[in-house]
Enzyme design. Structure first.
Site, PDB file in Angstrom:
ATOM      1  N   LYS A  58      38.384  34.530  36.441  1.00  0.00           N
ATOM      2  CA  LYS A  58      37.244  35.292  35.974  1.00  0.00           C
ATOM      3  C   LYS A  58      37.924  36.743  35.959  1.00  0.00           C
ATOM      4  O   LYS A  58      37.768  37.628  34.995  1.00  0.00           O
ATOM      5  CB  LYS A  58      35.954  35.196  36.439  1.00  0.00           C
ATOM      6  CG  LYS A  58      34.719  36.219  36.139  1.00  0.00           C
ATOM      7  CD  LYS A  58      33.675  36.369  36.966  1.00  0.00           C
ATOM      8  CE  LYS A  58      34.480  37.407  38.100  1.00  0.00           C
ATOM      9  NZ  LYS A  58      33.107  37.848  38.929  1.00  0.00           N
ATOM     10  N   SER A  59      38.497  37.171  36.989  1.00  0.00           N
ATOM     11  CA  SER A  59      38.739  38.670  37.072  1.00  0.00           C
ATOM     12  C   SER A  59      39.937  38.862  35.905  1.00  0.00           C
ATOM     13  O   SER A  59      40.059  39.895  35.439  1.00  0.00           O
ATOM     14  CB  SER A  59      39.318  38.840  38.492  1.00  0.00           C
ATOM     15  OG  SER A  59      38.296  38.842  39.343  1.00  0.00           O
ATOM     16  N   GLY A 104      29.172  41.902  37.180  1.00  0.00           N
ATOM     17  CA  GLY A 104      29.416  43.176  37.629  1.00  0.00           C
ATOM     18  C   GLY A 104      30.675  43.807  37.024  1.00  0.00           C
ATOM     19  O   GLY A 104      30.585  45.112  36.612  1.00  0.00           O
ATOM     20  N   SER A 112      32.847  49.280  45.884  1.00  0.00           N
ATOM     21  CA  SER A 112      33.435  48.317  44.780  1.00  0.00           C
ATOM     22  C   SER A 112      34.712  48.941  44.513  1.00  0.00           C
ATOM     23  O   SER A 112      34.639  49.940  43.899  1.00  0.00           O
ATOM     24  CB  SER A 112      32.457  47.906  43.861  1.00  0.00           C
ATOM     25  OG  SER A 112      32.905  47.281  42.939  1.00  0.00           O
ATOM     26  N   SER A 113      35.620  48.077  44.509  1.00  0.00           N
ATOM     27  CA  SER A 113      36.941  48.579  43.920  1.00  0.00           C
ATOM     28  C   SER A 113      36.726  48.508  42.348  1.00  0.00           C
ATOM     29  O   SER A 113      37.693  48.965  41.415  1.00  0.00           O
ATOM     30  CB  SER A 113      38.167  47.389  44.121  1.00  0.00           C
ATOM     31  OG  SER A 113      37.781  46.287  43.632  1.00  0.00           O
ATOM     32  N   GLN A 114      35.836  47.672  41.763  1.00  0.00           N
ATOM     33  CA  GLN A 114      35.684  47.853  40.463  1.00  0.00           C
ATOM     34  C   GLN A 114      35.304  49.052  39.915  1.00  0.00           C
ATOM     35  O   GLN A 114      35.671  49.335  38.650  1.00  0.00           O
ATOM     36  CB  GLN A 114      34.194  46.797  39.970  1.00  0.00           C
ATOM     37  CG  GLN A 114      34.697  45.356  40.123  1.00  0.00           C
ATOM     38  CD  GLN A 114      33.625  44.352  39.795  1.00  0.00           C
ATOM     39  OE1 GLN A 114      32.598  44.976  39.341  1.00  0.00           O
ATOM     40  NE2 GLN A 114      33.793  42.973  39.902  1.00  0.00           N
ATOM     41  N   GLU A 171      35.451  38.327  48.753  1.00  0.00           N
ATOM     42  CA  GLU A 171      34.927  37.329  47.835  1.00  0.00           C
ATOM     43  C   GLU A 171      35.149  36.006  48.242  1.00  0.00           C
ATOM     44  O   GLU A 171      34.397  34.989  48.218  1.00  0.00           O
ATOM     45  CB  GLU A 171      35.628  37.498  46.448  1.00  0.00           C
ATOM     46  CG  GLU A 171      36.958  37.027  46.490  1.00  0.00           C
ATOM     47  CD  GLU A 171      37.538  37.435  45.051  1.00  0.00           C
ATOM     48  OE1 GLU A 171      38.081  36.787  44.112  1.00  0.00           O
ATOM     49  OE2 GLU A 171      37.483  38.705  44.719  1.00  0.00           O
ATOM     50  N   LYS A 202      28.628  30.681  36.707  1.00  0.00           N
ATOM     51  CA  LYS A 202      28.976  32.024  36.542  1.00  0.00           C
ATOM     52  C   LYS A 202      30.459  32.087  36.313  1.00  0.00           C
ATOM     53  O   LYS A 202      31.017  32.941  35.625  1.00  0.00           O
ATOM     54  CB  LYS A 202      28.704  32.632  37.645  1.00  0.00           C
ATOM     55  CG  LYS A 202      29.050  34.168  37.823  1.00  0.00           C
ATOM     56  CD  LYS A 202      28.677  34.846  38.894  1.00  0.00           C
ATOM     57  CE  LYS A 202      29.224  36.288  39.175  1.00  0.00           C
ATOM     58  NZ  LYS A 202      28.642  37.403  38.216  1.00  0.00           N
TER      59      LYS A 202
END
Length: 422
Positions: free
Chosen positions: A29-30, A97, A168-170, A312, A409
């Site tokens: 997904k990432s 996210g 969050s690193s996002q 995660e 998801k």
């Protein structure tokens, strides 16, 4: 595969003996969602091969289409065609996210208003640091949580910006991915506690460089993206290594042997840390011609681990710790309280309800050996919680996993696939 109607709560299948299996997993997904964003910002069409087809990635594709890009997702490989970004548009973030954080900088490059909203729980997840950073870079975006509206002007000034990415690193990846399209690029400085999940930032940097973008990450807590075009890329997505957690755990808890096909020898995915973790717990771990092979031990050993960079993985690893024959301590993951749910509180509550001797700490969990029993394992609409539940269910009779469908998801038809192995 034929999809069956799932009971809720779902009876997690118990392994009758050592599991022996070779599995192929869906794409990361990432990687898929980062690849989609970069392809949409490139100078020409790109192909994303073997993408993950899940709710999160379809939401990302739909968001890019709403902004004017072309995403042909009807074939096995997705063709992404950049276009002039325009509003008005609406982006549904769902529970993703990456959509909520990665697309606002892209929306800043669009002309017009772009509305963002998502599932009810997403209104509690942090995004304010990204929106404040965009305001500092010249974007009109009031508010700090969902729902919010980005009023794009067709360009973003860019330049230096400071933010706190300790939640969050996002937050950093969001600015990195679009930064080359800003007039002055972007010079990001993190100011705060250590950034969690740094491998995900390294993943973003690596993908940008594959698109020909110059990124200087030589200074600690600073990332400088030079403005310029993004070269189109034909990219094949790696298997989702974090999704491998429950499958490799089958070998660990049953004394069996599981191989995950096509495990990359070198990768930026956080899930690659599973090789080290499972070895520390007593498993035999190694590469074969097919992929990564894990053979479970006679007794599952306890561990003391800092999972700050790979938070995660905590739910799957916590499930293993609850089943281990020795005490364990997981630390450094206070940030996962702001994931799909407060994962530390949820894991403590649900594993404890099944008999685990678990203590919740500010930044993690500790376990002492205990005999587990059946019961309902609640998931809180969190796919990783469902993974923890099915791992315990493989070793304990009578575990019922509530809303196992939330695994869609990142892995559609997970429950059928899992049951087929057992």
């Amino acid at each position: 595969m034929t999809t069956t109607r799932l009971a809720d709560p779902w009876p997690a299948p118990r392994a009758a003996g050592p599991v022996s299996a070779v599995v192929s997993l869906p794409g990361s997904k990432s990687l898929t969602n980062r690849a989609l964003v970069l392809a949409a910002l490139a100078e020409g069409p790109s192909v994303v091969r073997r993408p993950l087809r899940s709710r999160d990635t379809r939401l990302m594709a739909a968001g890019l289409v709403a902004l004017g890009c072309g995403v042909d997702s009807d074939r096995d490989d997705w063709l992404v065609t950049p276009a002039r970004l325009t509003g008005p548009a609406r982006v549904d973030c769902g529970l993703a996210g990456t959509v909520m954080r990665f697309l606002p900088p892209v929306a800043g490059l669009a002309e017009g208003a772009v509305d963002f909203d998502g599932d009810a729980h997403m209104r509690q997840r942090p995004v304010g640091q990204v929106l404040a950073a965009l305001r500092a870079l010249g974007v009109d975006v009031p508010g700090d949580t969902l729902p919010f509206t980005v009023h794009g002007s067709g360009r973003v000034r860019g330049g230096p910006v400071a933010l706190d990415a300790s939640a969050s690193s996002q937050f950093i990846s969001a600015l990195l991915l679009a930064g080359a399209r800003f007039d002055d690029g972007v010079d990001i400085r993190h100011a705060g506690a250590p950034v969690p999940s740094l491998p995900h930032v390294e993943m973003s940097v690596a993908l940008l460089r594959e698109h020909g973008v110059a990124v200087d990450d030589s200074d600690v807590d600073r990332w400088v993206v030079t403005p310029g075009p993004l070269t189109p890329v034909d990219r094949t997505i790696e298997p989702d290594l974090s999704n491998a957690g429950p499958f490799l755990a089958l070998a660990a808890v049953t004394g069996g042997e599981v191989t995950v096909r096509d495990w990359p020898r070198a990768t930026t995915q956080a899930g690659d840390r599973l090789r080290e973790i499972l070895a520390e717990m007593g498993c035999d771990v190694g590469f074969t011609d097919e992929g990564l092979r894990v053979a479970g031990p006679e007794q599952l050993q306890g561990i003391d681990l800092d999972l700050h960079d790979v938070g995660e993985l905590t739910p799957a690893v916590a499930a293993l710790c609850a089943l281990a024959d020795e005490p364990s301590r997981l630390r450094g993951v206070a940030h996962i309280r702001a994931h799909e749910t407060d994962r530390l509180a949820a894991l403590s509550r649900e594993l404890g309800a099944l008999g685990a001797d678990v203590t919740e700490h500010d930044d993690g969990l500790s376990f002492r050996p205990a005999s587990l029993h059946g019961g309902v394992f609640h998931t809180y609409a969190d796919h990783r919680m469902a993974h923890a539940g099915v791992i315990v269910g493989a070793a304990v009779d009578g575990v019922l996993v509530e809303d196992v469908a939330t695994t869609a998801k990142t892995f559609p038809e997970f429950a059928d696939f899992w049951a087929g192995l057992l």
